[in-house]
Design a protein around this motif. Structure first.
Motif, PDB file in Angstrom:
ATOM      1  N   PHE A 181      -7.956  -4.736  48.756  1.00 54.89           N
ATOM      2  CA  PHE A 181      -6.978  -3.916  48.045  1.00 54.89           C
ATOM      3  C   PHE A 181      -7.278  -4.048  46.552  1.00 54.89           C
ATOM      4  N   PHE A 182      -8.134  -3.150  46.036  1.00 53.87           N
ATOM      5  CA  PHE A 182      -8.541  -3.215  44.636  1.00 53.87           C
ATOM      6  C   PHE A 182      -7.486  -2.582  43.738  1.00 53.87           C
ATOM      7  N   PRO A 183      -7.037  -3.288  42.676  1.00 53.24           N
ATOM      8  CA  PRO A 183      -6.172  -2.643  41.694  1.00 53.24           C
ATOM      9  C   PRO A 183      -6.915  -1.476  41.042  1.00 53.24           C
ATOM     10  N   LYS A 184      -6.157  -0.514  40.525  1.00 53.48           N
ATOM     11  CA  LYS A 184      -6.756   0.665  39.889  1.00 53.48           C
ATOM     12  C   LYS A 184      -7.769   0.254  38.821  1.00 53.48           C
ATOM     13  N   TRP A 185      -7.459  -0.795  38.045  1.00 51.96           N
ATOM     14  CA  TRP A 185      -8.364  -1.175  36.953  1.00 51.96           C
ATOM     15  C   TRP A 185      -9.716  -1.651  37.467  1.00 51.96           C
ATOM     16  N   VAL A 186      -9.754  -2.311  38.638  1.00 52.09           N
ATOM     17  CA  VAL A 186     -11.033  -2.762  39.192  1.00 52.09           C
ATOM     18  C   VAL A 186     -11.838  -1.555  39.673  1.00 52.09           C
ATOM     19  N   GLU A 187     -11.167  -0.579  40.252  1.00 50.46           N
ATOM     20  CA  GLU A 187     -11.847   0.650  40.663  1.00 50.46           C
ATOM     21  C   GLU A 187     -12.456   1.358  39.452  1.00 50.46           C
ATOM     22  N   TYR A 215      -4.935  -2.831  31.913  1.00 46.46           N
ATOM     23  CA  TYR A 215      -5.214  -1.603  32.652  1.00 46.46           C
ATOM     24  C   TYR A 215      -4.231  -1.411  33.816  1.00 46.46           C
ATOM     25  N   ALA A 216      -4.220  -0.201  34.346  1.00 48.89           N
ATOM     26  CA  ALA A 216      -3.344   0.134  35.467  1.00 48.89           C
ATOM     27  C   ALA A 216      -3.734  -0.651  36.720  1.00 48.89           C
ATOM     28  N   THR A 217      -2.735  -1.073  37.461  1.00 47.96           N
ATOM     29  CA  THR A 217      -2.997  -1.780  38.716  1.00 47.96           C
ATOM     30  C   THR A 217      -2.737  -0.906  39.945  1.00 47.96           C
ATOM     31  N   TYR A 265     -10.152 -15.548  63.541  1.00 58.12           N
ATOM     32  CA  TYR A 265      -9.626 -16.165  62.332  1.00 58.12           C
ATOM     33  C   TYR A 265      -9.204 -15.108  61.316  1.00 58.12           C
ATOM     34  N   LYS A 266      -8.110 -15.382  60.604  1.00 56.06           N
ATOM     35  CA  LYS A 266      -7.637 -14.503  59.531  1.00 56.06           C
ATOM     36  C   LYS A 266      -7.583 -15.311  58.244  1.00 56.06           C
ATOM     37  N   ILE A 267      -8.113 -14.712  57.179  1.00 54.76           N
ATOM     38  CA  ILE A 267      -8.119 -15.324  55.865  1.00 54.76           C
ATOM     39  C   ILE A 267      -7.576 -14.300  54.889  1.00 54.76           C
ATOM     40  N   SER A 268      -6.658 -14.739  54.012  1.00 54.16           N
ATOM     41  CA  SER A 268      -6.100 -13.815  53.026  1.00 54.16           C
ATOM     42  C   SER A 268      -5.866 -14.546  51.709  1.00 54.16           C
ATOM     43  N   TRP A 269      -6.014 -13.781  50.618  1.00 55.53           N
ATOM     44  CA  TRP A 269      -5.787 -14.346  49.297  1.00 55.53           C
ATOM     45  C   TRP A 269      -5.584 -13.232  48.288  1.00 55.53           C
ATOM     46  N   THR A 270      -5.057 -13.632  47.123  1.00 57.07           N
ATOM     47  CA  THR A 270      -4.951 -12.751  45.963  1.00 57.07           C
ATOM     48  C   THR A 270      -5.783 -13.361  44.853  1.00 57.07           C
ATOM     49  N   GLU A 271      -6.663 -12.548  44.276  1.00 53.59           N
ATOM     50  CA  GLU A 271      -7.532 -13.008  43.194  1.00 53.59           C
ATOM     51  C   GLU A 271      -6.837 -12.890  41.839  1.00 53.59           C
ATOM     52  N   PRO A 272      -7.349 -13.594  40.828  1.00 53.00           N
ATOM     53  CA  PRO A 272      -6.819 -13.441  39.473  1.00 53.00           C
ATOM     54  C   PRO A 272      -6.922 -12.002  38.951  1.00 53.00           C
ATOM     55  N   THR A 273      -7.799 -11.205  39.543  1.00 50.32           N
ATOM     56  CA  THR A 273      -7.932  -9.794  39.161  1.00 50.32           C
ATOM     57  C   THR A 273      -6.730  -8.975  39.626  1.00 50.32           C
ATOM     58  N   GLY A 274      -5.987  -9.513  40.597  1.00 42.95           N
ATOM     59  CA  GLY A 274      -4.926  -8.756  41.252  1.00 42.95           C
ATOM     60  C   GLY A 274      -5.409  -8.122  42.549  1.00 42.95           C
ATOM     61  N   THR A 275      -6.691  -8.296  42.867  1.00 39.44           N
ATOM     62  CA  THR A 275      -7.236  -7.802  44.129  1.00 39.44           C
ATOM     63  C   THR A 275      -6.708  -8.676  45.267  1.00 39.44           C
ATOM     64  N   ILE A 316     -11.565 -16.486  33.939  1.00 39.68           N
ATOM     65  CA  ILE A 316     -10.217 -16.208  34.460  1.00 39.68           C
ATOM     66  C   ILE A 316      -9.380 -15.484  33.414  1.00 39.68           C
ATOM     67  N   ASP A 317      -9.502 -15.895  32.145  1.00 39.58           N
ATOM     68  CA  ASP A 317      -8.732 -15.250  31.064  1.00 39.58           C
ATOM     69  C   ASP A 317      -9.088 -13.774  30.941  1.00 39.58           C
ATOM     70  N   VAL A 318     -10.357 -13.442  31.134  1.00 44.48           N
ATOM     71  CA  VAL A 318     -10.796 -12.042  31.066  1.00 44.48           C
ATOM     72  C   VAL A 318     -10.155 -11.241  32.205  1.00 44.48           C
ATOM     73  N   MET A 319     -10.088 -11.848  33.401  1.00 43.97           N
ATOM     74  CA  MET A 319      -9.482 -11.171  34.552  1.00 43.97           C
ATOM     75  C   MET A 319      -7.994 -10.945  34.293  1.00 43.97           C
ATOM     76  N   HIS A 320      -7.311 -11.954  33.783  1.00 42.24           N
ATOM     77  CA  HIS A 320      -5.882 -11.825  33.487  1.00 42.24           C
ATOM     78  C   HIS A 320      -5.641 -10.762  32.415  1.00 42.24           C
ATOM     79  N   ASP A 321      -6.472 -10.768  31.376  1.00 42.72           N
ATOM     80  CA  ASP A 321      -6.316  -9.778  30.302  1.00 42.72           C
ATOM     81  C   ASP A 321      -6.498  -8.359  30.831  1.00 42.72           C
TER      82      ASP A 321
END
Length: 184
Positions: A99-105, A129-131, A71-81, A119-124
């Motif tokens: 695939f972590f955006p630079k800001w999550v790292e 920050y850099a992705t 099985y394969k599962i894929s998604w994009t989070e509100p963080t951009g991950t 969710i608003d905090v993740m979007h902000d």
């Protein structure tokens, strides 16, 4: 207490996979808990690694069976991950690429929460920050738990992670015989 851990189940169809609750440990030591809630939604808790303590419910995802029992599962989070997971439950293993955006790292602590309420905090943070460049983490993992929770069971991932939670789940101390959370 019934043994909820069904490591001997044979997976053949997509329906065999949907409704299954997994705990797995990546080769780098990060421990994750993940639930195939239905054919388009996943829930998860993170118990180890750079974003330990993070938990998410009702994440929209693409869930497919590549071939019998794989099985394969894929998604994009509100963080951009971005996340891509390949489960081989009949072999007790999976492979995940995160695939972590630079800001999550650089600021993982921002994501360590119940994402659904922030969710608003993740979007902000994603805007502030850099992705790029992304931190790509490809790892194999060993599945240490497979439970038959059934689809759309909101009790599977319903509270923040705590230190002994994966062991409590594996040892049958977290859910009752109907896969409902004990000690509410």
């Amino acid at each position: 207490m019934a043994d909820m851990n069904n490591m001997n189940k044979t997976f053949k169809t997509l329906d065999d996979f949907l409704g299954t609750h997994f705990i797995y440990t990546y080769d780098n030591g990060w421990e994750y808990e993940w639930y195939a809630k239905n054919d388009h939604t996943v829930d998860y808790r993170i118990h180890g690694g750079m974003v330990a303590g993070r938990w998410v419910t009702d994440q929209k995802a693409d869930i497919v069976m590549l071939t019998e029992g794989i099985y394969k599962i894929s998604w994009t989070e509100p963080t951009g991950t971005d996340v891509a997971l390949d489960f081989l439950p009949n072999e007790g293993k999976m492979h995940g690429t995160i695939f972590f955006p630079k800001w999550v790292e650089e600021h993982p602590e921002i994501t360590v929460t119940y994402q659904n309420e922030h969710i608003d905090v993740m979007h902000d943070a994603r805007e502030k920050y850099a992705t790029y460049p992304k931190l790509v983490v490809p790892e194999f993992a060993k599945i240490t738990y497979m439970g038959e929770a059934g689809q759309n069971n909101d009790d599977v991932i319903s509270e923040e992670p705590y230190d002994a939670m994966p062991d409590d789940i594996r040892n049958g101390k977290y859910y009752d015989e109907n896969y409902k959370r004990l000690n509410r």
